[in-house]
Structures are given as structure tokens and as C-alpha cells.
Design an enzyme around this catalytic site. Sequence first.
Site, PDB file in Angstrom:
ATOM      1  N   LEU A   1       0.771  -1.173   0.256  1.00 37.29           N
ATOM      2  CA  LEU A   1       0.170  -0.160   0.099  1.00 37.29           C
ATOM      3  C   LEU A   1       0.920   1.166  -0.085  1.00 37.29           C
ATOM      4  O   LEU A   1       1.871   1.536   0.854  1.00 37.29           O
ATOM      5  CB  LEU A   1      -0.854   0.054   1.065  1.00 37.29           C
ATOM      6  CG  LEU A   1      -1.722   1.216   1.523  1.00 37.29           C
ATOM      7  CD1 LEU A   1      -2.986   1.086   2.210  1.00 37.29           C
ATOM      8  CD2 LEU A   1      -1.061   2.348   2.265  1.00 37.29           C
ATOM      9  N   ASN A   2       0.601   2.148  -0.855  1.00 35.66           N
ATOM     10  CA  ASN A   2       1.144   3.462  -0.567  1.00 35.66           C
ATOM     11  C   ASN A   2       0.022   4.528  -0.463  1.00 35.66           C
ATOM     12  O   ASN A   2      -0.913   4.376   0.162  1.00 35.66           O
ATOM     13  CB  ASN A   2       2.437   3.894  -1.388  1.00 35.66           C
ATOM     14  CG  ASN A   2       2.158   3.859  -3.070  1.00 35.66           C
ATOM     15  OD1 ASN A   2       1.968   2.417  -3.307  1.00 35.66           O
ATOM     16  ND2 ASN A   2       2.254   4.597  -3.543  1.00 35.66           N
ATOM     17  N   ASP A   3       0.062   5.707  -1.726  1.00 36.36           N
ATOM     18  CA  ASP A   3      -0.983   6.638  -1.502  1.00 36.36           C
ATOM     19  C   ASP A   3      -2.420   6.375  -1.273  1.00 36.36           C
ATOM     20  O   ASP A   3      -2.892   5.551  -2.119  1.00 36.36           O
ATOM     21  CB  ASP A   3      -0.524   7.465  -2.928  1.00 36.36           C
ATOM     22  CG  ASP A   3       0.715   7.953  -3.116  1.00 36.36           C
ATOM     23  OD1 ASP A   3       1.673   7.416  -2.522  1.00 36.36           O
ATOM     24  OD2 ASP A   3       0.934   8.690  -4.138  1.00 36.36           O
TER      25      ASP A   3
ATOM     26  N   GLN B   1      -3.106   3.243  -3.488  1.00 29.91           N
ATOM     27  CA  GLN B   1      -2.284   2.257  -4.318  1.00 29.91           C
ATOM     28  C   GLN B   1      -1.922   1.006  -3.660  1.00 29.91           C
ATOM     29  O   GLN B   1      -1.421   0.851  -2.499  1.00 29.91           O
ATOM     30  CB  GLN B   1      -0.999   3.112  -4.379  1.00 29.91           C
ATOM     31  CG  GLN B   1      -1.043   4.472  -4.921  1.00 29.91           C
ATOM     32  CD  GLN B   1      -1.347   4.468  -6.623  1.00 29.91           C
ATOM     33  OE1 GLN B   1      -0.131   4.393  -7.336  1.00 29.91           O
ATOM     34  NE2 GLN B   1      -2.325   4.489  -7.030  1.00 29.91           N
TER      35      GLN B   1
ATOM     36  N   SER C   1      -1.785   7.514  -8.763  1.00 28.80           N
ATOM     37  CA  SER C   1      -2.675   8.189  -7.804  1.00 28.80           C
ATOM     38  C   SER C   1      -3.667   9.143  -8.831  1.00 28.80           C
ATOM     39  O   SER C   1      -3.250   9.546  -9.677  1.00 28.80           O
ATOM     40  CB  SER C   1      -1.858   9.253  -6.957  1.00 28.80           C
ATOM     41  OG  SER C   1      -1.186   8.354  -5.993  1.00 28.80           O
TER      42      SER C   1
ATOM     43  N   ARG D   1       2.126  13.884 -12.813  1.00 26.94           N
ATOM     44  CA  ARG D   1       1.257  12.825 -12.174  1.00 26.94           C
ATOM     45  C   ARG D   1       0.328  13.408 -11.163  1.00 26.94           C
ATOM     46  O   ARG D   1       0.417  14.634 -10.688  1.00 26.94           O
ATOM     47  CB  ARG D   1       2.042  11.866 -11.454  1.00 26.94           C
ATOM     48  CG  ARG D   1       3.320  12.308 -10.775  1.00 26.94           C
ATOM     49  CD  ARG D   1       4.354  10.961 -10.332  1.00 26.94           C
ATOM     50  NE  ARG D   1       5.282  11.451  -9.626  1.00 26.94           N
ATOM     51  CZ  ARG D   1       6.715  11.271 -10.169  1.00 26.94           C
ATOM     52  NH1 ARG D   1       6.569  10.720 -11.324  1.00 26.94           N
ATOM     53  NH2 ARG D   1       7.489  11.530  -9.168  1.00 26.94           N
ATOM     54  N   ASP D   2      -0.645  12.774 -10.479  1.00 29.19           N
ATOM     55  CA  ASP D   2      -1.420  12.846  -9.546  1.00 29.19           C
ATOM     56  C   ASP D   2      -2.343  13.786  -9.594  1.00 29.19           C
ATOM     57  O   ASP D   2      -2.394  15.077  -9.163  1.00 29.19           O
ATOM     58  CB  ASP D   2      -0.655  13.164  -8.195  1.00 29.19           C
ATOM     59  CG  ASP D   2       0.525  12.265  -8.100  1.00 29.19           C
ATOM     60  OD1 ASP D   2       0.464  10.965  -8.578  1.00 29.19           O
ATOM     61  OD2 ASP D   2       1.828  12.616  -7.518  1.00 29.19           O
TER      62      ASP D   2
ATOM     63  N   GLU E   1       4.547  16.373  -5.821  1.00 33.11           N
ATOM     64  CA  GLU E   1       3.652  15.340  -6.006  1.00 33.11           C
ATOM     65  C   GLU E   1       2.040  15.428  -5.363  1.00 33.11           C
ATOM     66  O   GLU E   1       2.237  16.538  -4.246  1.00 33.11           O
ATOM     67  CB  GLU E   1       4.243  13.978  -5.456  1.00 33.11           C
ATOM     68  CG  GLU E   1       5.532  13.474  -6.265  1.00 33.11           C
ATOM     69  CD  GLU E   1       5.926  12.101  -6.036  1.00 33.11           C
ATOM     70  OE1 GLU E   1       5.850  11.441  -6.774  1.00 33.11           O
ATOM     71  OE2 GLU E   1       6.212  11.955  -4.833  1.00 33.11           O
TER      72      GLU E   1
END
Length: 441
Positions: free
Chosen positions: A24-26, A42, A87, A143-144, A204
Site C-alpha cells: 500500500l502507498n498513496d 495504491q 494516484s 502525475r497525480d 507530488e
Amino acid sequence: MTGGERTTGPAGTAYHLRPRSGWLNDPNGMVFHQGPWHVFYQHNPQAARHDRIAWGHASSEDLVRWEHHPVAFGPTEGGPDAFGCWSGVLLPTPGGAVALYTGVVDESQVSTVCLRRGDEELVRWSGPRVVAAQPGPPVRVMRDPFVWQHAGRRWALLGAGLADGTPAVLLYDAEDLADWRYAGVWLRGDRADLAAAGPADVWECPQLVLLDGGTGEASLVLSLHDRGRLTQVVGVGGHVVDDDGTPRFEPSGVAVLDVGTSFYAPQVAPDPDPGAWLLGWVREEDRPADGPDHAGCLTLPRRVVPDDHGAHAGAVRLVLDPRVAAGLPLGPPEEVTAHQELDRPLRVEALAEGARLTHAELPKVPLAAGDLVLVDADVLEVYPAQGPPTTHRHPRPWALTVRPGRAGPAGQVVEVRAVDVSRLRPPTTPADRQVRGAPPR
């Protein structure tokens, strides 16, 4: 993960949201939708490392107990997100929702913005469609996406890095969700009034928090990527002003939003309560193949509130969501010794001066009256009565030290209670829930 469930390996968090296994991340796609709060994230369901990222999914009726849902969607072979679904955000639409996220096609990490359409339950999703491409020079990476409204029109912000190493935020006209129009660099990191933000080559996960009052006062939340290092999260306060129908941001100051070592990539979203709710990633490194089968968790839900002691317009601070503060099930107060390890799920409330947190490798954290400490395996969150929170993740435990001769009104310096994780299991267990039906078109 909630409900006290453990996976293999040490230091499995018990009441911070995480998948049962994998990476797991964002946090992504946060939304209050038809009653529950939903968060996507994520996720690599196959291994505890950052690879072939999909969108995991969980929901909660109270921000304390979380239900896990099947993986929402993942990389499409031969598609614009073949290397990962990175993301992004979720927008409710009539009859369902759309997910807007960074699609990465290969190891070059050149990205696009992809759109998928979801059903009302947010469990069945269409294939990806590209709605925005990365512009040419000087943009090196983007990104994002974050989507918001200005003057009755939909706009999008994207984190970016420029060819000369300057971090930036890009602006897109996203009124037509299926066809975004690039509107230029919205904010650059080489401004003298943003020097306090700290070094970075990419900004980010930009998140714009519009504060109440109709004045345009706002905070732009940025996560700082500095040449491969993930550093800190800052809030750039200022005002959003109108420039002939196009939004423009005038910054007035910068503040660090979390002073720990492990907080990154938060996302904010509106809900019925004042302000905005927020979750962040409690960072963790890739796990070896023979190590624990999980890595990464999210912070406890927080709220973004105006900082009454801030030195500039748009200053905000992060506080523990009151629903979480009131809803965590606790055991009775425990006996407090002069020095004790915090090696299990605990809630510590400082009642007076005279206590501090100590660690073998990290700076000590003095506690003042009203400060709240939440411990969950190797994760520690501190919510002070004033100032920014602290988030640390470290395999070695923290210790609580209480100096003698100090006491609050009840004759105590601190109150220590166990978090009763056995009472956190959600009313249903949807892990084996079968999802039927074709994805929406």
C-alpha cells in the site's frame, strides 16, 4: 486493517487501515458516497513491494471500522496504464462515479491521465480512456491529478517536475472530463516566496483546500519528491484569484503539515463535516520475498482546519478526526510507571507537563497537556493540542517516560489505555464477497 487481524511477520498494524496482504502507498479516490466514506489506495495485491500498482478499496461507516472490498481495477495489458494505475481522484456522477488517475505505460514513467467509469457501488469499472497527455518541454514529468471547481468551471491540478529540476504544479481545463486542455504551469518552485517549502525536483499529489468565507483563501498541499527521496508535506497558504475566468494562485506562506519522518502523499476530500477529511500514507519500504507479507498503511483519518496561530493567509493544520477520537474502543486506564515501552496498541493522553516519548534512533517528543498519542505496532502518531502532528514508523518501540512530582488535576501526568482491537471488526466480512455483473461501459 481493522478488527485485530494479523498477517505473517512482525509489526502488523491492528487499527490503521491497510490491506490484508501486499503493498500500500498513496490514498486515492477519497469520497463520501451514499453514506459511507470510501478510500481507494495504491496497491500491489501480489507482493509487499511497489510494482504493478492497482487501486485497492475500503469503506467505513464511522472512519474507525473499515470494510475491505475487492481490488477496484489494475493495469491493463497493452493499455495506457500497463505499468501501473497511479494516484488520482474520484468524482461522483449520475449513476456512479469516474476515477481520474495517472496511467503509466512502461518503465519510462511517461504518463497520461486516464478515466474509468464506475457503478453506484464503486465496485465495477470500465477500461481506461486517456483524457490528458503530458505536455512538451519544459515539463519533464507529471502525475497525480486533483480536480476542483472555479467560477463554475472544472479545473485540474497535476504535480510536475520541469527539465531544469524545478518542481511545479500544472493547470488543465477539465470541464470536458473526456478531453482536458492544458492551461500552463500554475505554480513554480523557484519563487523566492516559496523557498521555505524545502528542496524538491517534483511536487507530488497537489491538493487544494478552499477555506470558508468566499475570499479565495486556500491552502495548496504538496508532497516533496527530491531526486528519488520522499521528504515532507507542506501547506502553501494563499489566495485563489480570478484571472479572466482562469484561476491563479497567489501564495503568502509555507508551513510543514507533519513533523515526523513517515507521512507522505495525503489526499483531501469534502464530506458533511466542517473542513475536509484527510488520509496520508505511513511510509514503509519494500519487503524482501521472505519477509512479512504486507507493507504500508494509512494514517488515522484527520481533518484539515484553519490554523488560528498561522503566520500567513491560508494557514492550516491537521487534527485527528473527532469521529476517530471518540470512536476508538478503549480499555480501562492502566497503571503508569516512570518508564514503559509502548509495544502494543495504545492511546496515551497527556494530562499535565512532565512526560515525553523517547526512542533509540529518533528525536524525543515532549508531551504537553492535551496532547494525544496513538501507538499501533511500529506506527506512532502524536496529535498535539497546538501545532502539527507527528507520524513515525520504526521497528524499534517507543518508550513513555514520566518525571516524578508532576501531576494533573486528577493526580496523573498521563492516562494510558489499550485500544481494544477486538471491537474493531466491521459488522460484515466482505473479503469473500462475490462481485457479479459486467463493468460499466
